[in-house]
Design a protein around this motif. Structure first.
Motif, PDB file in Angstrom:
ATOM      1  N   PHE A   1       0.826  -1.208   0.000  1.00  0.00           N
ATOM      2  CA  PHE A   1       0.000   0.000   0.000  1.00  0.00           C
ATOM      3  C   PHE A   1       0.862   1.260   0.000  1.00  0.00           C
ATOM      4  O   PHE A   1       0.589   2.208  -0.739  1.00  0.00           O
ATOM      5  N   ARG A   2       1.908   1.264   0.803  1.00  0.00           N
ATOM      6  CA  ARG A   2       2.781   2.434   0.846  1.00  0.00           C
ATOM      7  C   ARG A   2       3.516   2.615  -0.485  1.00  0.00           C
ATOM      8  O   ARG A   2       3.677   3.745  -0.966  1.00  0.00           O
ATOM      9  N   LEU A   3       3.928   1.513  -1.088  1.00  0.00           N
ATOM     10  CA  LEU A   3       4.594   1.585  -2.385  1.00  0.00           C
ATOM     11  C   LEU A   3       3.652   2.140  -3.445  1.00  0.00           C
ATOM     12  O   LEU A   3       4.049   2.951  -4.278  1.00  0.00           O
ATOM     13  N   ALA A   4       2.389   1.715  -3.401  1.00  0.00           N
ATOM     14  CA  ALA A   4       1.425   2.107  -4.425  1.00  0.00           C
ATOM     15  C   ALA A   4       0.891   3.514  -4.240  1.00  0.00           C
ATOM     16  O   ALA A   4       0.520   4.178  -5.216  1.00  0.00           O
ATOM     17  N   THR A   5       0.831   4.023  -2.999  1.00  0.00           N
ATOM     18  CA  THR A   5       0.150   5.302  -2.748  1.00  0.00           C
ATOM     19  C   THR A   5       1.005   6.383  -2.098  1.00  0.00           C
ATOM     20  O   THR A   5       0.593   7.539  -2.048  1.00  0.00           O
ATOM     21  N   LYS A   6       2.158   6.001  -1.565  1.00  0.00           N
ATOM     22  CA  LYS A   6       3.011   6.911  -0.786  1.00  0.00           C
ATOM     23  C   LYS A   6       2.359   7.319   0.543  1.00  0.00           C
ATOM     24  O   LYS A   6       2.795   8.257   1.196  1.00  0.00           O
ATOM     25  N   VAL A   7       1.315   6.600   0.957  1.00  0.00           N
ATOM     26  CA  VAL A   7       0.619   6.867   2.223  1.00  0.00           C
ATOM     27  C   VAL A   7       0.911   5.722   3.185  1.00  0.00           C
ATOM     28  O   VAL A   7       0.817   4.554   2.811  1.00  0.00           O
ATOM     29  N   SER A   8       1.260   6.062   4.420  1.00  0.00           N
ATOM     30  CA  SER A   8       1.593   5.040   5.413  1.00  0.00           C
ATOM     31  C   SER A   8       0.401   4.795   6.336  1.00  0.00           C
ATOM     32  O   SER A   8      -0.092   5.718   6.983  1.00  0.00           O
ATOM     33  N   ILE A   9      -0.078   3.549   6.369  1.00  0.00           N
ATOM     34  CA  ILE A   9      -1.159   3.144   7.266  1.00  0.00           C
ATOM     35  C   ILE A   9      -0.692   1.897   8.018  1.00  0.00           C
ATOM     36  O   ILE A   9      -0.208   0.946   7.406  1.00  0.00           O
ATOM     37  N   LYS A  10      -0.837   1.920   9.326  1.00  0.00           N
ATOM     38  CA  LYS A  10      -0.337   0.818  10.148  1.00  0.00           C
ATOM     39  C   LYS A  10      -1.156  -0.457   9.990  1.00  0.00           C
ATOM     40  O   LYS A  10      -0.618  -1.555  10.012  1.00  0.00           O
ATOM     41  N   ASP A  11      -2.478  -0.316   9.878  1.00  0.00           N
ATOM     42  CA  ASP A  11      -3.360  -1.485   9.807  1.00  0.00           C
ATOM     43  C   ASP A  11      -4.269  -1.365   8.591  1.00  0.00           C
ATOM     44  O   ASP A  11      -5.383  -0.846   8.675  1.00  0.00           O
ATOM     45  N   THR A  12      -3.790  -1.845   7.453  1.00  0.00           N
ATOM     46  CA  THR A  12      -4.560  -1.729   6.210  1.00  0.00           C
ATOM     47  C   THR A  12      -5.699  -2.738   6.139  1.00  0.00           C
ATOM     48  O   THR A  12      -6.581  -2.617   5.290  1.00  0.00           O
ATOM     49  N   GLN A  13      -5.706  -3.727   7.022  1.00  0.00           N
ATOM     50  CA  GLN A  13      -6.716  -4.781   6.952  1.00  0.00           C
ATOM     51  C   GLN A  13      -7.824  -4.619   7.988  1.00  0.00           C
ATOM     52  O   GLN A  13      -8.663  -5.504   8.133  1.00  0.00           O
ATOM     53  N   THR A  14      -7.859  -3.507   8.683  1.00  0.00           N
ATOM     54  CA  THR A  14      -8.894  -3.313   9.686  1.00  0.00           C
ATOM     55  C   THR A  14     -10.277  -3.239   9.044  1.00  0.00           C
ATOM     56  O   THR A  14     -10.471  -2.599   8.015  1.00  0.00           O
ATOM     57  N   GLY A  15     -11.238  -3.900   9.685  1.00  0.00           N
ATOM     58  CA  GLY A  15     -12.614  -3.837   9.208  1.00  0.00           C
ATOM     59  C   GLY A  15     -13.441  -2.815   9.957  1.00  0.00           C
ATOM     60  O   GLY A  15     -14.628  -2.631   9.653  1.00  0.00           O
ATOM     61  N   LEU A  16     -12.845  -2.143  10.951  1.00  0.00           N
ATOM     62  CA  LEU A  16     -13.573  -1.140  11.732  1.00  0.00           C
ATOM     63  C   LEU A  16     -13.296   0.241  11.161  1.00  0.00           C
ATOM     64  O   LEU A  16     -12.173   0.755  11.265  1.00  0.00           O
ATOM     65  N   ARG A  17     -14.314   0.844  10.552  1.00  0.00           N
ATOM     66  CA  ARG A  17     -14.148   2.136   9.886  1.00  0.00           C
ATOM     67  C   ARG A  17     -15.369   3.014  10.156  1.00  0.00           C
ATOM     68  O   ARG A  17     -16.481   2.507  10.284  1.00  0.00           O
ATOM     69  N   ALA A  18     -15.147   4.309  10.221  1.00  0.00           N
ATOM     70  CA  ALA A  18     -16.243   5.245  10.454  1.00  0.00           C
ATOM     71  C   ALA A  18     -16.089   6.450   9.535  1.00  0.00           C
ATOM     72  O   ALA A  18     -14.970   6.844   9.189  1.00  0.00           O
ATOM     73  N   PHE A  19     -17.217   7.045   9.162  1.00  0.00           N
ATOM     74  CA  PHE A  19     -17.197   8.180   8.238  1.00  0.00           C
ATOM     75  C   PHE A  19     -18.538   8.896   8.303  1.00  0.00           C
ATOM     76  O   PHE A  19     -19.515   8.392   8.871  1.00  0.00           O
ATOM     77  N   SER A  20     -18.587  10.060   7.722  1.00  0.00           N
ATOM     78  CA  SER A  20     -19.817  10.847   7.735  1.00  0.00           C
ATOM     79  C   SER A  20     -20.774  10.396   6.638  1.00  0.00           C
ATOM     80  O   SER A  20     -20.374   9.766   5.653  1.00  0.00           O
ATOM     81  N   TYR A  21     -22.038  10.732   6.795  1.00  0.00           N
ATOM     82  CA  TYR A  21     -23.083  10.419   5.814  1.00  0.00           C
ATOM     83  C   TYR A  21     -22.708  10.943   4.427  1.00  0.00           C
ATOM     84  O   TYR A  21     -23.011  10.308   3.416  1.00  0.00           O
ATOM     85  N   SER A  22     -22.033  12.086   4.382  1.00  0.00           N
ATOM     86  CA  SER A  22     -21.705  12.719   3.100  1.00  0.00           C
ATOM     87  C   SER A  22     -20.792  11.865   2.225  1.00  0.00           C
ATOM     88  O   SER A  22     -20.712  12.067   1.013  1.00  0.00           O
ATOM     89  N   MET A  23     -20.089  10.893   2.813  1.00  0.00           N
ATOM     90  CA  MET A  23     -19.178  10.047   2.047  1.00  0.00           C
ATOM     91  C   MET A  23     -19.861   8.840   1.404  1.00  0.00           C
ATOM     92  O   MET A  23     -19.237   8.113   0.631  1.00  0.00           O
ATOM     93  N   ILE A  24     -21.140   8.620   1.701  1.00  0.00           N
ATOM     94  CA  ILE A  24     -21.813   7.413   1.217  1.00  0.00           C
ATOM     95  C   ILE A  24     -21.802   7.294  -0.310  1.00  0.00           C
ATOM     96  O   ILE A  24     -21.423   6.239  -0.848  1.00  0.00           O
TER      97      ILE A  24
END
Length: 373
Positions: A166-189
């Motif tokens: 993921f870091r190679l493909a996007t240049k963004v570092s995320i510690k847990d790319t496989q987490t299934g717990l995610r939250a976001f606002s209604y506007s992102m639906i």
């Protein structure tokens, strides 16, 4: 808001336990999506725990084509949640999209949306944590596990591999790319519904698309829980791994085929020119082989790997500029190795090609074929 206290009779599933708990009042409604395929009692425990701990919530369970013997679990879940049913197993990505479409029609626009797993890996406390960090702006909140302690080897390795890719493909570092717990606002639906993917690859596609579009992703530490060595996971190692890693797999196959062409021509010409007594045999053979193999590689990468829609002229100019740069580095490194520590040109060639692989992928991904990213 000040918390209020609720008297709880923690009964039917967990045994009799009466406690007082403090519940934080929340103004924004919260819709919690739980995709489920052949769940067990842990789903009901989670629903009860969420109902006890959180207020102003709407639980949505998606039965993704589970076996008939699991239908009693879903009937029990209806005490806590709306249950949406797929007549067959379409995959986790589709289940999430089904629930998002339902929320879009049925929930208020200030709703906070959470996606959680049904297998007991996420607690109500951790769900509450990600909700507290979610605002109305376009930000994806990720429940990030530390992955320390007793973590199944395949989960630890899978996350490490995915994190690196993921870091190679996007240049963004995320510690847990496989987490299934995610939250976001209604506007992102609407944005999330439009992202491709039906099964496990959907979750990775969401991260990739958010990274490409500059959407902020914020990680919130949560508990690391693996029950029974994660045996309840329905992740299919070969099929679902391919869906997640398919771009890098296709790039690797394209690179391997191009390498075979390149290496074969290099070997043939090295033997031929060497027999003819030509000077600079290694450099000339490398140059000729690379010219032909790079044309083949460009055609494969453009059409099958990155599926580029840019004009051939634009991508070809950038690609062959990269080829020239890599060819220069490749030839210099090859000559250095042959005349220093690896005198065998065939072994040296393999070493140099491995070194150039990651450089080539990174540059092609971000600078050559990027019209769809």
């Amino acid at each position: 808001m000040w918390p209020f206290f609720r008297l709880i009779n923690w009964g039917s599933i967990t045994g009799k336990l009466v406690i007082f708990t403090s519940i934080k009042m929340r103004e924004n409604p919260v819709a919690i999506i739980i995709p489920a395929y052949d769940p067990d009692e842990k789903l009901l425990l989670l629903l009860e725990e969420i109902t006890i701990r959180m207020n102003n919530i709407h639980l949505i369970v998606v039965n993704d084509g589970s076996k008939e013997e699991k239908h009693e679990i879903f009937r029990s879940a209806e005490k806590y949640a709306v249950v949406l049913n797929h007549r067959k197993n379409y995959g986790k990505g589709r289940a999430i999209k089904t629930a998002l479409a339902y929320i879009q029609l049925d929930e208020a626009k200030d709703t906070i949306v959470v996606v959680a797993d049904a297998d007991g890996q996420h607690t109500a406390e951790d769900i509450d944590k990600v909700v507290e960090q979610t605002g109305e702006e376009q930000t994806l909140i990720l429940g990030s596990r530390a992955l320390v302690g007793h973590v199944p080897a395949r989960s630890r390795f899978g996350n490490m591999l995915t994190r690196g890719i993921f870091r190679l493909a996007t240049k963004v570092s995320i510690k847990d790319t496989q987490t299934g717990l995610r939250a976001f606002s209604y506007s992102m639906i609407p944005y999330l519904i439009d992202i491709k993917g039906e099964r496990y690859e959907y979750e990775m596609n969401v991260l990739l698309q958010c990274a490409r579009d500059g959407i902020d992703m914020k990680e919130i530490p949560i508990e690391t829980i693996y029950l029974e060595e994660n045996q309840s996971s329905h992740f299919r190692v070969i099929k679902d791994s391919y869906r997640i890693y398919k771009e890098i797999i296709r790039f690797s196959c394209s690179s391997l085929l191009s390498f075979c062409i390149d290496y074969g021509l290099f070997t043939f010409w090295n033997l031929l020119f060497g027999a003819l007594g030509m000077h600079q045999v290694v450099a000339v053979s490398n140059l000729g082989a690379r010219c032909i193999s790079s044309i083949c590689n460009y055609a494969m990468n453009r059409r099958y790997v990155f599926k580029d829609r840019d004009s051939i002229h634009n991508s070809a100019v950038k690609y062959f500029a990269l080829v020239i740069a890599i060819l220069g580095m490749n030839t210099i490194l090859l000559m250095i190795l042959v005349h220093t520590i690896v005198p065998n040109p065939y072994i040296a060639k393999v070493i140099v090609e491995i070194m150039m692989f990651l450089v080539s992928y990174y540059v092609q991904k971000h600078f050559v074929f990027h019209s769809l990213q």
